[in-house]
Design an enzyme around this catalytic site. Structure first.
Site, PDB file in Angstrom:
ATOM      1  N   CYS A 116      37.094  49.678  72.080  1.00 43.11           N
ATOM      2  CA  CYS A 116      36.827  49.738  73.515  1.00 43.11           C
ATOM      3  C   CYS A 116      38.122  49.398  74.227  1.00 43.11           C
ATOM      4  CB  CYS A 116      35.712  48.785  73.902  1.00 43.11           C
ATOM      5  SG  CYS A 116      36.218  47.079  73.862  1.00 43.11           S
ATOM      6  N   ARG A 398      28.466  45.589  85.337  1.00 47.98           N
ATOM      7  CA  ARG A 398      28.015  45.242  83.990  1.00 47.98           C
ATOM      8  C   ARG A 398      27.832  43.734  83.851  1.00 47.98           C
ATOM      9  NH1 ARG A 398      31.732  46.653  79.610  1.00 47.98           N
ATOM     10  NH2 ARG A 398      30.168  45.327  78.685  1.00 47.98           N
TER      11      ARG A 398
END
Ligand code: EPU
Length: 421
Positions: A116, A398
Site C-alpha cells: 500500500c 477512513r
C-alpha cells in the site's frame, strides 16, 4: 471525491470529544465471527473503514449494521469463509478476519492485501503463526488459502520476528479457540491489543499478558456474544493535540486515555507545549516559540508511526532543526513534498527527515495517499496563511470521524467541498 478547504491562521480553542478507536474497532468486529448470537459494540466511530468491515462481515453471512456509534452484529455459522479481493483491496485490515475464520472453521481463504502507499506490508508473520498452530498455508491466484487438516488449531509457542499489530491480533483471535495453550512471544503491546484481549475474555476466552510482549492463551471450546464499548482513539487524540499546539491554541480533549499517549505527550512537552490531564481528558496549550524536538517512531510504548506526519508539521512551526526518523514503514514520508510546497523546509535522507522550523507556511492545493499524511496536511492548512485545499478527503474519511465539524467547533475555518476529483 470531496475536498477540505481550510482558511488558515486561527488559534484552536475549545473542547473536542475524541471518538472510539478505529484500530481497536476493526479486530473487535472480526471477533464477532468467533461466537454465534447478538453482539453489540458501542462507541464505534462512523468511518469508511468500519463500513468496509461491516460490508465484509455481511458478505461472509453475518448481519452487521451501524446506527450512530452502535454496531450490532448478529453472528451465525457462515457458508464460505472467503474474503474476496473486492473488499480486501479497499482496506488492508480486512486480513483481520483470517484468525477468527481459521479458528472457527478450520479453513479460510483471504485475498492477499498486497502493498500500500506506506510500504510493502507483508503478512508472513500471521501465516507463520497459523502454521505453528497446525495450519497449512498455500498462496494461489492472489489468495492465501489456510486449511487445518486436524480441523482445529493446536496451541503452540510462536516467536514473532517483529511486534506486528494486526499479526498479534490475528494470532490472538485464532488461539482463543485452539486446543491447548498458545504463547505469543515478541507480541505487539499496543492498547488496541489489550482492548481486543479484554473483549475476547468477556466472550469467555482465557487470555493473559496482553499489553506485554508475552501473551498466553488457554484455548476454550466455545465463546459467547458480547456487549462492549470501544476505547478512545489515541491517534485521533494525538492529531488534535498536534493541531492545537501547531496553531498555538488551547484545547481540551475529552474522553481520552492519557496512558495511551505518554510518548506523544512527552515529546510535545519537550517541545514546550503544555500537556496536562484534566478530568477524563487532556488539555493542550501552546504559545510563542517551540523547541525543535527529535522523534524516532517505534512500536508501542514508543512514539507511534501513526503520529509521525502530524508531529512533523508541529516541528515546521518550531525554532531550530529537528530529526524525524521512521523505523516502522519504509515509505511513510509522502507528506514531505506536499509540506514543502506549502513553504516547509524538510529534507529526507533514507529513513530520516530533517525539519527546519519556518516563520510561516502558505496555503496550497495538496494531496496525500494515506490517512495520517492527509491529516498532517489538514494541520498544515490550519497553520498556513491563506487557503489550503486538501484533495482526496477520501483518505481522511477512513480514519477521522466528522473532522471538519470538530475543527470548525474549535474555531477553524474549514469546510467540505463536495464532488472534486
Ligand atoms: N510486517 C512484516 N510481516 C508481517 C507483519 C508486519 O514484515 O507479517 C512489518 C510491516 O511491513 C511493518 C512492521 O512489520 O514494517 C509493522 O507492521 P504492523 O503489522 O504492526 O502494521 P499493521 O498491523 O499492518 C497497524 C495499524 C496501522 C499502524 C501499524 C503500526 C491497524 C488496522 N493498522 O498496521 O495503522 O500504522 O499497525 O502501528 O491496526 C493507520 O491507522 O493509519 C494505520 C496505518
Amino acid at each position: 471525491m470531496d475536498n477540505l478547504r481550510i482558511q488558515g491562521g486561527a488559534r484552536l480553542e475549545g473542547t473536542v470529544r475524541i471518538s472510539g478507536a478505529k484500530n481497536a474497532a476493526l479486530p473487535i468486529l472480526c471477533a464477532a465471527l468467533l461466537a454465534d448470537g447478538d453482539h453489540r459494540f458501542r462507541n464505534v466511530p462512523q468511518l469508511r473503514d468500519v463500513r468496509t468491515m461491516a460490508k465484509l462481515l455481511r458478505h461472509l453471512g453475518l448481519d452487521a449494521s451501524q446506527d450512530g456509534n452502535v454496531v450490532d452484529v448478529v453472528s451465525r455459522r457462515i457458508p464460505e469463509p472467503v474474503a474476496p479481493y473486492e473488499l480486501v483491496k479497499q482496506m488492508r485490515a480486512s486480513v483481520l478476519v483470517l484468525g477468527p475464520l481459521v479458528a472457527r472453521y478450520g479453513r479460510a481463504s483471504v485475498s492477499l492485501p498486497g502493498g500500500c502507499a506506506i510500504g510493502a506490508r507483508p503478512i508472513d508473520q500471521h501465516l507463520k503463526g497459523l502454521e505453528a498452530m497446525g495450519a497449512e498455508v498455500e498462496l494461489k491466484h492472489g489468495y492465501v488459502h489456510v486449511e487445518v487438516p486436524a480441523g482445529r488449531l493446536k496451541g503452540a509457542e510462536i516467536v514473532l520476528d517483529m511486534p506486528t499489530v494486526t499479526g498479534t491480533e490475528n494470532l490472538l483471535s485464532a488461539a482463543v479457540l485452539a486446543q491447548g495453550r498458545t504463547t505469543l512471544v515478541n507480541a505487539a503491546r499496543e492498547p488496541e491489543i489489550e482492548e481486543l484481549a479484554r473483549v475476547l475474555n468477556k466472550m469467555g476466552a482465557d487470555v493473559e499478558g496482553a499489553g506485554t510482549d508475552v501473551i498466553t492463551v488457554q484455548g476454550v471450546e466455545s465463546l459467547q456474544p458480547v456487549d462492549h464499548a470501544i476505547i478512545p482513539d489515541r491517534i485521533e487524540a494525538g492529531t488534535y493535540m498536534a493541531a492545537a499546539a501547531a496553531t498555538r491554541g488551547n484545547v481540551l480533549l475529552e474522553g481520552v486515555t492519557f496512558e495511551h499517549l505518554e510518548a506523544v505527550a512527552a515529546k510535545m512537552r519537550h517541545a514546550g507545549v503544555a500537556v496536562e490531564r484534566e478530568g477524563d481528558g487532556i488539555r493542550v496549550a501552546a504559545e510563542g516559540e517551540l523547541r525543535a524536538t527529535d522523534i524516532t517512531t517505534a512500536p508501542h510504548p514508543g512514539f507511534p508511526t501513526d503520529m509521525q506526519a502530524q508531529f512533523m508539521v508541529l516541528m515546521c512551526t518550531a525554532t531550530g532543526q529537528s530529526r524525524i526518523t521512521e523505523t516502522i514503514f519504509e515509505n511513510r514520508f509522502m507528506h514531505v513534498p506536499e509540506l514543502n510546497r506549502m513553504g516547509a523546509e524538510i529534507d529526507v535522507d533514507g529513513r530520516t527527515a530533517t525539519v527546519k522550523g519556518v516563520e510561516s507556511m502558505e496555503g496550497a492545493q495538496v494531496m496525500a495517499t494515506d490517512l495520517r499524511a492527509s491529516a498532517s496536511l489538514v494541520i498544515a492548512g490550519l497553520v498556513a496563511h491563506g487557503t489550503t485545499d486538501v484533495l482526496r478527503v477520501y483518505h481522511i474519511d477512513r480514519g477521522y470521524e466528522r473532522i471538519e465539524e470538530k475543527f470548525a467547533a474549535l474555531g477553524a475555518t474549514i469546510e467540505r467541498v463536495p464532488g472534486h476529483a
